[in-house]
Write a protein that holds these residues in place. Structure first.
Motif, PDB file in Angstrom:
ATOM      1  N   PRO A  26      -0.979 108.404  34.589  1.00 48.80           N
ATOM      2  CA  PRO A  26      -0.853 107.088  35.043  1.00 48.80           C
ATOM      3  C   PRO A  26      -2.354 106.295  35.114  1.00 48.80           C
ATOM      4  O   PRO A  26      -3.065 107.011  35.576  1.00 48.80           O
ATOM      5  N   GLY A  27      -2.223 105.205  34.292  1.00 46.84           N
ATOM      6  CA  GLY A  27      -3.504 104.274  34.428  1.00 46.84           C
ATOM      7  C   GLY A  27      -3.511 103.467  35.671  1.00 46.84           C
ATOM      8  O   GLY A  27      -2.604 103.635  36.569  1.00 46.84           O
ATOM      9  N   PRO A  28      -4.386 102.548  35.913  1.00 45.20           N
ATOM     10  CA  PRO A  28      -4.543 101.718  36.828  1.00 45.20           C
ATOM     11  C   PRO A  28      -3.290 100.775  37.245  1.00 45.20           C
ATOM     12  O   PRO A  28      -2.531 100.366  36.169  1.00 45.20           O
ATOM     13  N   GLY A  29      -2.555 100.970  38.470  1.00 39.90           N
ATOM     14  CA  GLY A  29      -1.542 100.421  38.891  1.00 39.90           C
ATOM     15  C   GLY A  29      -0.235 100.829  38.600  1.00 39.90           C
ATOM     16  O   GLY A  29       0.838 100.229  38.539  1.00 39.90           O
ATOM     17  N   ARG A  30      -0.332 102.089  37.953  1.00 36.12           N
ATOM     18  CA  ARG A  30       0.780 102.865  37.454  1.00 36.12           C
ATOM     19  C   ARG A  30       1.314 104.014  38.150  1.00 36.12           C
ATOM     20  O   ARG A  30       0.408 104.673  38.908  1.00 36.12           O
ATOM     21  N   VAL A  31       2.344 104.712  38.379  1.00 37.70           N
ATOM     22  CA  VAL A  31       2.834 105.885  38.740  1.00 37.70           C
ATOM     23  C   VAL A  31       3.516 106.846  37.872  1.00 37.70           C
ATOM     24  O   VAL A  31       4.282 106.203  36.964  1.00 37.70           O
ATOM     25  N   GLU A  95      13.024 100.610  38.041  1.00 34.05           N
ATOM     26  CA  GLU A  95      13.296 100.061  36.733  1.00 34.05           C
ATOM     27  C   GLU A  95      12.260 100.246  35.851  1.00 34.05           C
ATOM     28  O   GLU A  95      11.198  99.543  36.074  1.00 34.05           O
ATOM     29  N   SER A  96      12.257 101.201  34.671  1.00 34.37           N
ATOM     30  CA  SER A  96      11.268 101.530  34.039  1.00 34.37           C
ATOM     31  C   SER A  96      11.018 100.397  32.893  1.00 34.37           C
ATOM     32  O   SER A  96      11.719  99.485  32.569  1.00 34.37           O
ATOM     33  N   ASP A  97      10.096 100.756  32.092  1.00 30.99           N
ATOM     34  CA  ASP A  97       9.896  99.834  30.794  1.00 30.99           C
ATOM     35  C   ASP A  97      10.603 100.256  29.519  1.00 30.99           C
ATOM     36  O   ASP A  97      10.445  99.929  28.600  1.00 30.99           O
ATOM     37  N   GLN A  98      11.699 101.009  29.492  1.00 29.25           N
ATOM     38  CA  GLN A  98      12.359 101.844  28.603  1.00 29.25           C
ATOM     39  C   GLN A  98      11.958 103.448  28.587  1.00 29.25           C
ATOM     40  O   GLN A  98      10.883 103.556  29.041  1.00 29.25           O
ATOM     41  N   GLY A  99      12.600 103.966  27.961  1.00 27.24           N
ATOM     42  CA  GLY A  99      12.251 105.724  27.760  1.00 27.24           C
ATOM     43  C   GLY A  99      12.466 106.367  29.129  1.00 27.24           C
ATOM     44  O   GLY A  99      11.848 107.431  29.510  1.00 27.24           O
ATOM     45  N   GLU A 108       5.060 100.963  36.059  1.00 25.28           N
ATOM     46  CA  GLU A 108       3.965  99.991  36.956  1.00 25.28           C
ATOM     47  C   GLU A 108       4.638 100.392  38.323  1.00 25.28           C
ATOM     48  O   GLU A 108       5.755  99.864  38.558  1.00 25.28           O
ATOM     49  N   ALA A 109       3.495 100.251  39.355  1.00 22.23           N
ATOM     50  CA  ALA A 109       3.880 100.610  40.795  1.00 22.23           C
ATOM     51  C   ALA A 109       4.680  99.320  41.331  1.00 22.23           C
ATOM     52  O   ALA A 109       5.456  99.656  42.150  1.00 22.23           O
ATOM     53  N   ARG A 110       4.347  98.051  40.854  1.00 18.80           N
ATOM     54  CA  ARG A 110       5.159  97.163  41.438  1.00 18.80           C
ATOM     55  C   ARG A 110       6.641  96.952  41.279  1.00 18.80           C
ATOM     56  O   ARG A 110       7.410  96.363  41.684  1.00 18.80           O
ATOM     57  N   PHE A 111       6.925  98.050  40.318  1.00 20.64           N
ATOM     58  CA  PHE A 111       8.440  97.884  40.270  1.00 20.64           C
ATOM     59  C   PHE A 111       9.195  99.253  40.611  1.00 20.64           C
ATOM     60  O   PHE A 111      10.216  99.595  40.145  1.00 20.64           O
ATOM     61  N   VAL A 112       8.507  99.899  41.509  1.00 19.68           N
ATOM     62  CA  VAL A 112       8.742 101.164  41.850  1.00 19.68           C
ATOM     63  C   VAL A 112       8.897 101.055  43.661  1.00 19.68           C
ATOM     64  O   VAL A 112       7.959 100.367  44.195  1.00 19.68           O
ATOM     65  N   GLY A 273      10.335  94.263  41.891  1.00 19.75           N
ATOM     66  CA  GLY A 273      10.216  95.226  43.108  1.00 19.75           C
ATOM     67  C   GLY A 273      10.722  94.656  44.285  1.00 19.75           C
ATOM     68  O   GLY A 273      11.331  95.630  45.128  1.00 19.75           O
ATOM     69  N   ASP A 274      10.604  93.719  44.871  1.00 22.22           N
ATOM     70  CA  ASP A 274      11.073  93.174  46.083  1.00 22.22           C
ATOM     71  C   ASP A 274      12.669  93.264  46.262  1.00 22.22           C
ATOM     72  O   ASP A 274      13.134  93.440  47.078  1.00 22.22           O
ATOM     73  N   ASP A 275      13.135  92.891  44.947  1.00 17.44           N
ATOM     74  CA  ASP A 275      14.745  93.049  44.908  1.00 17.44           C
ATOM     75  C   ASP A 275      15.140  94.516  45.168  1.00 17.44           C
ATOM     76  O   ASP A 275      16.242  94.692  45.902  1.00 17.44           O
ATOM     77  N   LEU A 276      14.343  95.285  44.616  1.00 10.69           N
ATOM     78  CA  LEU A 276      14.595  96.744  44.975  1.00 10.69           C
ATOM     79  C   LEU A 276      14.520  97.079  46.545  1.00 10.69           C
ATOM     80  O   LEU A 276      15.477  97.904  46.994  1.00 10.69           O
TER      81      LEU A 276
END
Length: 350
Positions: A26-31, A95-99, A108-112, A273-276
Motif C-alpha cells: 500500500p502506498g501513502p494513505g492506503r491499507v 468498500e473497495s475500488d473494485q477487484g 484508501e484508508a478513508r474508506f476502511v 467512511g463515516d457512514d461505515l
C-alpha cells in the motif's frame, strides 16, 4: 493470490477465479486487507453485464478495467505512509475500488473502518455498499420519527437495510415485495407488506411522507400521487433502458420537481467512511441485521453473481474468500437464519 477475473461484459460464464499477482504494497494513505469475505450487490451484476451501456465510459469499453467486487471484510495486513487510524491485525470492513473478490485488496484508508464486533466476516462484508446506499437514501428523504415510509423493493439488499434503518429512526414502514418474500420484509421491521404481483401500490388510498423507490416499476405520476402534500420521493437506481439505465427517469423527476410542492430527488450513493461508522453503531445496537441468503466459496464466485441476478434472493449473497476465521460465525448465522428477531434497543440516528 486467488482472485476473480473478468474477460469481458456479459454473463457469469465470462468470470473465472485464477491465480494473479499480489497487489503492490500500500502506498501513502492506503491499507492492504487480507480479505476473508466479500458481499455481492446489484452493482456487481450491472458491471458484469456492462449495462447500462453508459457505465462503460467509467469502467471500460470492452471489459472493465478491474473486475467486479466492492464489499469486503477482513484483517489489515499492511498500512501505507501517513495512515494512523488503522493498524496491522485490525478486523475491518470497507468498500473497495473494485477487484474486491480476491484474497488481498488495497483500499484508501478513508474508506476502511473497524468491523462491527457482533458480526462475523460474512455478515460484515455485506454491509458497506448496500448499507451506505440505504443510509444515504433515508437522509435524502429526511426520514424522522413518526414518518410513514414506503419502500419499493424492500426484500433486496438495499431494501432490507432501508426498512431496518427507517424503523430505527422511528418511522412506520410499509414494504413492497413479492408475497413469497413478505415474511422476510416483516422480519426486517415493516408493519405492512404489499405484494406487487397482486396488489396496486396506490390501491388503498394510503399516502406516505417518504417513498423510496429501488425498482422503478411505477410511473412518477403514480408515485407522486401517493405522497403526502409535503412528502418526498427518493429515486435510487432501478433498471431503465439498456443504454442510459435510470438516468432518463431521474431527469424526468428533476424536470417535474419545480412544479409540485412534493420533493422529487434522486440518489447517487457515494463511498463514505463515516457512514461505515454509523452502520457499525446500528449493527452493534442490534438495529442493522444483515440477512445472508447464501454463501459461496471464492472458487464459485461466478455462481454467486448468477444467484443474485436470478431475483430470488432475500437480503444478500456473500462469498467466503478465506476459511478458518472463528469470530462469531455461528451466532451471527443463527441470527440471520431467524431473519433478524427484532431488538427493542434504539441507537441514536446517525
Amino acid at each position: 493470490m486467488r482472485a476473480l477475473v473478468q474477460n469481458g461484459y456479459g454473463g457469469p460464464e465470462l468470470l473465472a477465479v485464477a491465480d494473479v499477482p499480489e497487489p503492490a504494497p500500500p502506498g501513502p494513505g492506503r491499507v492492504a486487507i487480507a480479505v476473508r469475505a466479500a458481499g455481492v450487490h446489484a452493482g456487481d451484476v450491472w458491471i458484469m453485464r456492462g449495462e447500462p451501456l453508459v457505465l462503460r465510459a467509467a469502467f471500460g469499453w470492452k471489459r472493465p478495467k478491474r473486475p467486479v467486487g466492492r464489499d469486503i471484510a477482513g484483517v489489515v495486513s499492511g498500512v501505507g505512509e501517513g495512515v494512523t487510524t488503522l493498524a496491522v491485525g485490525e478486523r475491518v470492513f470497507a468498500e473497495s475500488d473494485q477487484g474486491g473478490f480476491a484474497e488481498t485488496a488495497v483500499v484508501e484508508a478513508r474508506f476502511v473502518r473497524r468491523a462491527p464486533s457482533n458480526l462475523d466476516d460474512v455478515h460484515a462484508a455485506v454491509v458497506p455498499v448496500s448499507g451506505t446506499t440505504a443510509l444515504q437514501a433515508l437522509r435524502l428523504g429526511r426520514v424522522s420519527p413518526g414518518d410513514r415510509v414506503l419502500v419499493i423493493g424492500a426484500s433486496g439488499g438495499v431494501g432490507t437495510y432501508v426498512v431496518q434503518l427507517a424503523v430505527a429512526l422511528g418511522a412506520t414502514v410499509t414494504g413492497v415485495a413479492s408475497g413469497a418474500k413478505a415474511d422476510h420484509v416483516r422480519a426486517a421491521g415493516a408493519s405492512r407488506v404489499i405484494d406487487h404481483r397482486t396488489e396496486d401500490v396506490a390501491g388503498d388510498g394510503a399516502t406516505y411522507d417518504v417513498v423510496i423507490d429501488l425498482v422503478a416499476a411505477q410511473s412518477l405520476g403514480a408515485l407522486t400521487r401517493i405522497l403526502a402534500p409535503r412528502g418526498t420521493l427518493v429515486l435510487s437506481a432501478g433498471t431503465g433502458s439498456r443504454t442510459l439505465g435510470p438516468l432518463p427517469r431521474m431527469a424526468a423527476a428533476a424536470f417535474r420537481a419545480p412544479f409540485t410542492r412534493r420533493r422529487l430527488v434522486s440518489l447517487a450513493a457515494r463511498r463514505n467512511g463515516d457512514d461505515l461508522d454509523a452502520l457499525r453503531a446500528y449493527a452493534e445496537a442490534g438495529e442493522l441485521r444483515p440477512v445472508v441468503d447464501e454463501v459461496f466459496p471464492l472458487d464459485r464466485a461466478p455462481e454467486a453473481l448468477a444467484r443474485l441476478a436470478s431475483g430470488t434472493v432475500r437480503g444478500k449473497v456473500a462469498i467466503r474468500v478465506r476459511e478458518g476465521d472463528d469470530e462469531t460465525d455461528a451466532a451471527a448465522r443463527a441470527s440471520s437464519d431467524a431473519r433478524g428477531a427484532r431488538d427493542t434497543r434504539r441507537a441514536r440516528p446517525a
